[in-house]
Each structure stands twice: as C-alpha cells, then as structure tokens.
Scaffold this motif. Structure first.
Motif, PDB file in Angstrom:
ATOM      1  N   SER A   1       4.809  10.642   3.189  1.00 54.13           N
ATOM      2  CA  SER A   1       4.066   9.918   2.204  1.00 54.13           C
ATOM      3  C   SER A   1       3.695   8.525   3.109  1.00 54.13           C
ATOM      4  N   ILE A   2       2.385   8.194   3.158  1.00 56.36           N
ATOM      5  CA  ILE A   2       1.709   7.112   3.816  1.00 56.36           C
ATOM      6  C   ILE A   2       2.135   5.774   2.966  1.00 56.36           C
ATOM      7  N   HIS A   3       2.392   4.912   3.662  1.00 54.19           N
ATOM      8  CA  HIS A   3       2.436   3.510   3.189  1.00 54.19           C
ATOM      9  C   HIS A   3       2.546   2.500   4.109  1.00 54.19           C
ATOM     10  N   ALA A   4       2.296   1.185   3.797  1.00 58.28           N
ATOM     11  CA  ALA A   4       2.478  -0.054   4.461  1.00 58.28           C
ATOM     12  C   ALA A   4       2.501  -1.306   3.725  1.00 58.28           C
ATOM     13  N   TYR A   5       3.808  -1.808   3.685  1.00 57.33           N
ATOM     14  CA  TYR A   5       4.344  -2.873   2.773  1.00 57.33           C
ATOM     15  C   TYR A   5       3.698  -4.129   3.337  1.00 57.33           C
ATOM     16  N   LEU A   6       3.100  -4.994   2.342  1.00 60.82           N
ATOM     17  CA  LEU A   6       2.184  -5.908   2.658  1.00 60.82           C
ATOM     18  C   LEU A   6       2.778  -7.384   2.775  1.00 60.82           C
ATOM     19  N   SER A   7       3.593  -7.780   1.653  1.00 60.52           N
ATOM     20  CA  SER A   7       4.206  -9.135   1.467  1.00 60.52           C
ATOM     21  C   SER A   7       5.236  -9.158   0.409  1.00 60.52           C
ATOM     22  N   GLY A   8       6.164  -9.859   0.777  1.00 58.16           N
ATOM     23  CA  GLY A   8       7.402  -9.967  -0.346  1.00 58.16           C
ATOM     24  C   GLY A   8       8.668  -9.902   0.278  1.00 58.16           C
ATOM     25  N   ASP A   9       9.717  -9.738  -0.399  1.00 61.10           N
ATOM     26  CA  ASP A   9      11.150  -9.696  -0.020  1.00 61.10           C
ATOM     27  C   ASP A   9      11.460  -8.355  -0.989  1.00 61.10           C
ATOM     28  N   ILE A  10      12.351  -7.361  -0.432  1.00 58.84           N
ATOM     29  CA  ILE A  10      12.434  -6.149  -0.991  1.00 58.84           C
ATOM     30  C   ILE A  10      13.938  -5.746  -0.473  1.00 58.84           C
ATOM     31  N   MET A  11      14.514  -4.903  -1.563  1.00 55.12           N
ATOM     32  CA  MET A  11      15.842  -4.111  -1.303  1.00 55.12           C
ATOM     33  C   MET A  11      15.341  -2.903  -0.821  1.00 55.12           C
ATOM     34  N   GLU A  12      15.414  -2.225   0.236  1.00 53.86           N
ATOM     35  CA  GLU A  12      15.048  -0.791   0.682  1.00 53.86           C
ATOM     36  C   GLU A  12      16.257  -0.026   1.005  1.00 53.86           C
ATOM     37  N   CYS A  13      16.223   1.139   0.382  1.00 60.64           N
ATOM     38  CA  CYS A  13      17.300   2.035   0.557  1.00 60.64           C
ATOM     39  C   CYS A  13      16.504   3.529   1.019  1.00 60.64           C
ATOM     40  N   MET A  14      17.290   4.220   2.053  1.00 57.76           N
ATOM     41  CA  MET A  14      16.653   5.494   2.454  1.00 57.76           C
ATOM     42  C   MET A  14      17.931   6.153   3.072  1.00 57.76           C
ATOM     43  N   ALA A  15      17.453   7.631   3.005  1.00 56.87           N
ATOM     44  CA  ALA A  15      18.227   8.594   3.553  1.00 56.87           C
ATOM     45  C   ALA A  15      18.559   8.120   4.908  1.00 56.87           C
ATOM     46  N   ARG A  16      19.772   8.473   5.763  1.00 57.68           N
ATOM     47  CA  ARG A  16      20.102   7.996   6.768  1.00 57.68           C
ATOM     48  C   ARG A  16      19.272   8.536   8.086  1.00 57.68           C
ATOM     49  N   SER A  17      18.228   7.782   8.237  1.00 54.13           N
ATOM     50  CA  SER A  17      17.431   8.082   9.383  1.00 54.13           C
ATOM     51  C   SER A  17      16.519   6.906   9.807  1.00 54.13           C
ATOM     52  N   ASP A  18      16.213   6.911  11.047  1.00 52.07           N
ATOM     53  CA  ASP A  18      15.203   5.996  11.614  1.00 52.07           C
ATOM     54  C   ASP A  18      13.972   6.390  12.059  1.00 52.07           C
ATOM     55  N   ASN A  19      13.786   7.714  11.736  1.00 49.01           N
ATOM     56  CA  ASN A  19      12.275   8.325  12.451  1.00 49.01           C
ATOM     57  C   ASN A  19      11.345   7.560  11.673  1.00 49.01           C
ATOM     58  N   VAL A  20      10.110   7.469  12.362  1.00 48.11           N
ATOM     59  CA  VAL A  20       8.781   6.872  12.061  1.00 48.11           C
ATOM     60  C   VAL A  20       7.713   7.269  12.945  1.00 48.11           C
ATOM     61  N   LEU A  21       6.504   7.642  12.165  1.00 49.35           N
ATOM     62  CA  LEU A  21       5.112   7.780  12.918  1.00 49.35           C
ATOM     63  C   LEU A  21       4.216   6.530  12.479  1.00 49.35           C
ATOM     64  N   ASN A  22       3.778   5.860  13.584  1.00 48.82           N
ATOM     65  CA  ASN A  22       2.887   4.656  13.179  1.00 48.82           C
ATOM     66  C   ASN A  22       1.639   4.941  13.682  1.00 48.82           C
ATOM     67  N   THR A  23       0.526   4.392  12.876  1.00 46.41           N
ATOM     68  CA  THR A  23      -0.624   4.764  13.516  1.00 46.41           C
ATOM     69  C   THR A  23      -1.655   3.600  13.180  1.00 46.41           C
ATOM     70  N   GLY A  24      -1.433   2.536  12.759  1.00 46.09           N
ATOM     71  CA  GLY A  24      -2.072   1.274  12.340  1.00 46.09           C
ATOM     72  C   GLY A  24      -1.231  -0.025  12.247  1.00 46.09           C
TER      73      GLY A  24
ATOM     74  N   PHE B   1       1.007  -1.209   0.094  1.00 44.82           N
ATOM     75  CA  PHE B   1       0.083   0.146   0.047  1.00 44.82           C
ATOM     76  C   PHE B   1       0.989   1.232   0.169  1.00 44.82           C
ATOM     77  N   VAL B   2       0.824   2.144  -1.079  1.00 42.93           N
ATOM     78  CA  VAL B   2       1.782   3.089  -1.218  1.00 42.93           C
ATOM     79  C   VAL B   2       0.857   4.252  -1.614  1.00 42.93           C
ATOM     80  N   GLY B   3       1.044   5.569  -0.951  1.00 36.26           N
ATOM     81  CA  GLY B   3       0.288   6.466  -1.107  1.00 36.26           C
ATOM     82  C   GLY B   3      -1.260   6.690  -1.351  1.00 36.26           C
ATOM     83  N   PHE B   4      -1.722   7.585  -1.762  1.00 27.69           N
ATOM     84  CA  PHE B   4      -3.199   7.604  -1.862  1.00 27.69           C
ATOM     85  C   PHE B   4      -3.754   7.318  -3.237  1.00 27.69           C
ATOM     86  N   LYS B   5      -5.090   6.749  -3.237  1.00 25.21           N
ATOM     87  CA  LYS B   5      -5.788   6.772  -4.525  1.00 25.21           C
ATOM     88  C   LYS B   5      -6.177   8.021  -5.113  1.00 25.21           C
TER      89      LYS B   5
END
Length: 373
Positions: free
Chosen positions: A264-287, A145-149
């Motif tokens: 940007s809102i997101h929630a990955y659902l299933s699978g295996d991925i390579m993820e790369c991001m800027a150097r941070s571990d900040n996150v806001l969770n609501t579900g 689930f990535v971003g809004f419809k």
C-alpha cells in the motif's frame, strides 16, 4: 530488573527528514538511554528502533548483550506460541518511534511473495523474506498521505488540462487505469514534472472544486499541498504529483491510528508517531528522495495494491482492551497475526494491570513517568 523484564538500550537513526534535536520525540526518548549524551540541535533524529531486527538492534542494558542473543539463551521469554512458530526465539514485530519534519520517501513495503523474490535477487538491499504491513499511531498532530483517493475524485482531477494527456481517452477509470496513471506520473522526466507542478500551482483554487478539500475538516487544497511539498523537495520530484493528486491526505490527532497493508502506497508528512510493523525492513521508494536512490517504477507500480482507497478505509479502530484489568488500556488490532499494540494513559495515582499474554511485549513510556509494581 523485575523477573522477565529487561531494560533495553535502543539506537536512533538520523535520516534527513527527521526533526532536529529536542524537537524530535524520537531523539528525546533516545537521549534517556545510558551514555546517549546531549541532543545536538543541528542533528536530525528520525527513528528510534526497538527489538531484534539486525539493522538497528536493541541491547540488554544490564549486560550490553544483543537482545536477540539474550533471547536465544532464554527462549522462554518470548512465550511458547512464538517459540514454536517460524520466528523461534526472535521477536516477530518491530516497533519504532518516528519524528519527521518533512515528507518521508514515497514508498510501499513488499508482500511476502515479492519479498522472497527481491531477497533472492538482491539480499544486500532486501535483507529478509517477510512482508511489512504496519500501523502508525499519532503521538502528536500527525499528517500523512496514505493509500489512494476514491476513483471518482482522481478521475475528476485528471480531467484538468495539465494532466489529461496522462490518461487514455474513452477509458473506464478503474484501478488498472490508476495503476497506469501512477506509472506515468512516476516515469515523467524532471522537466515534465516541473512543468505540470508549475501549471497546477497557477490554476485558480475555484477550478479544483469543493470535492478536493482534504479530509479531517481541514481546508487545504491540492495547490497548497503542492506548494508545501515543493518547499521540501525539488519541483522535479515525481512524488509531489503522486501524493497530491492520487493519495489521501489525512490529519490525525494523538491516539488516532492508520493501518498500511503490504504493497500500500504511503508517505508520512509531519509529526511524531509510534509505528509497529511485521519484522521486516524491505521498502521500495520512488519519490521524495534523490533519483539514484529510487527503485524501479515498473516493479513499484506492478506491486501496488489499492487498499485503502479512501481516508475512512485507512483508519484503524481502537477499542478498550480486555487485557487491561482496570479498563485503562486501548487496543489497536490490525488484520495481521504478528502484533497488536496496547496504549495505556494514566492520571496521577492511577494504575493499570494486564492479563498475562503468551508472547513478548516491548514497553515504551512516551510521556510522563511512573513505577513498575
């Protein structure tokens, strides 16, 4: 160890949404590390981290020293351009291998301005002041689930009887309306969420219409995703409604990628991925996490951005990279300065060579084997 090439020892996390034992690519890759031991098929293996971020830092295999400490002693390894930036001898990006069997927490990553505020107020929870845009490259079939419809799709859905009271009447349905709708859904009591989820599951599929088939040629509908998420999390979890009603559900095949900007809102659902991001571990969770672990709904909703706003906007284009001298390198270039990701796929006896780049690189072999020339 080749000149300037360090073999790293990385660690793997064990979040409850991770895949079990040998089913987890993150776990299998981690198991090749020295002294990793056998994978436990009753244990989840969720994220293998690579780099210098202090939460799960890598070490230099030859010495056992933290990678960051080694780079401080040998700053030339990160390249002149990085050394002269605000990162100094640090690596400005954070790559991971993720394997997930059920939905990750519904989340956003703060932009720089919000990260600075949150870090100042609560440095223990928000450990840095950086933003965290990220990309996710599918290594297996990847659902997310990535971003809004698009607004028109959401507006049509919320006209349905269980939802119509959540949006003010005679209101133009725009992004601010969507912000309020998202706030309302995340603020519902457990009983109200359960009631709406149950009612939506009992609505005939025909009432959802063809407009609500998900993307990528799949025939899942809102109701089937509701049932699936309800098997993973309690009926009272607000994330079930936000993900299925408001967000783009996408299916990616190996090599395809999505880009998730900060906020940007997101929630990955299933699978295996390579993820790369800027150097941070900040996150806001609501579900998709216990209620005591959720962040403030008002803060989450206020920080929300509305990019991407369709599945097409989420996809990250891949192209043949000019860095690869043999033409066998794919490049993923997000619209940020901290990193690009290069992917190399080789058949037996094929080789690839790369031009020199003035920055650090982390290499991970996700399948097969090969040699370093």
């Amino acid at each position: 160890m080749a000149d300037g090439v360090l073999e790293l020892v990385c660690e793997c996390k064990h979040d409850p949404w991770g895949k079990l034992g040998k089913d987890s690519l993150a776990g299998r890759l981690w198991s090749h590390m020295p002294d990793a031991g056998e994978l436990d098929d009753s244990e989840t293996y969720s994220e293998m981290w690579m780099g210098t971020y202090p939460t799960v830092p890598s070490r230099v295999r030859a010495t056992g020293e933290l990678l960051l400490e080694h780079l401080k002693k040998n700053p030339g390894l990160v390249g002149e351009s990085v050394r002269r930036s605000r990162y100094g001898a640090d690596i400005p990006f954070l790559p991971k291998i993720l394997s997930f069997a059920k939905a990750l927490p519904l989340q956003i990553h703060p932009d720089k301005a919000l990260a600075e505020q949150l870090h100042k107020k609560n440095p223990e929870k928000f450990g840095d002041t950086n933003h965290k845009p990220e990309i996710a490259i599918a290594l297996s079939r990847f659902e997310a689930f990535v971003g809004f419809k698009p607004l028109a799709e959401i507006a049509e859905l919320v006209r349905m009887e269980p939802l119509e009271s959540l949006v003010p009447e005679h209101t133009d349905f725009n992004d601010e309306t969507l912000r309020q709708l998202c706030t309302n859904l995340l603020s519902l009591s457990p009983e109200a969420v359960s009631d709406i989820v149950t009612k939506l599951q009992n609505i005939p599929l025909s009432e959802f219409g063809n407009d609500h088939k998900v993307t990528s040629g799949n025939d899942h509908k809102v109701t089937s995703l509701l049932r699936r998420l309800n098997e993973q999390y309690p009926t009272s979890d607000n994330g079930i409604l936000v993900a299925t009603l408001l967000m783009n559900y996408m299916v990616l095949q190996p090599g395809e990628a999505v880009c998730v900007p900060a906020d940007s809102i997101h929630a990955y659902l299933s699978g295996d991925i390579m993820e790369c991001m800027a150097r941070s571990d900040n996150v806001l969770n609501t579900g998709f996490c216990p209620r005591p672990d959720r962040d403030d709904v008002g803060l989450f909703a206020e920080a929300l951005s509305f990019k991407p706003h369709s599945p097409e906007e989420s996809l990250l284009e891949r192209k043949t990279s000019q860095i690869g001298l043999k033409g066998r390198t794919t490049e993923y270039s997000p619209p940020i300065s901290e990193f690009n990701v290069l992917g190399v796929t080789l058949r037996p006896k094929e080789v690839e060579a790369h031009r020199a780049i003035q920055s650090p690189s982390i290499l991970v072999v996700t399948q097969g084997s090969g040699g370093w020339l």
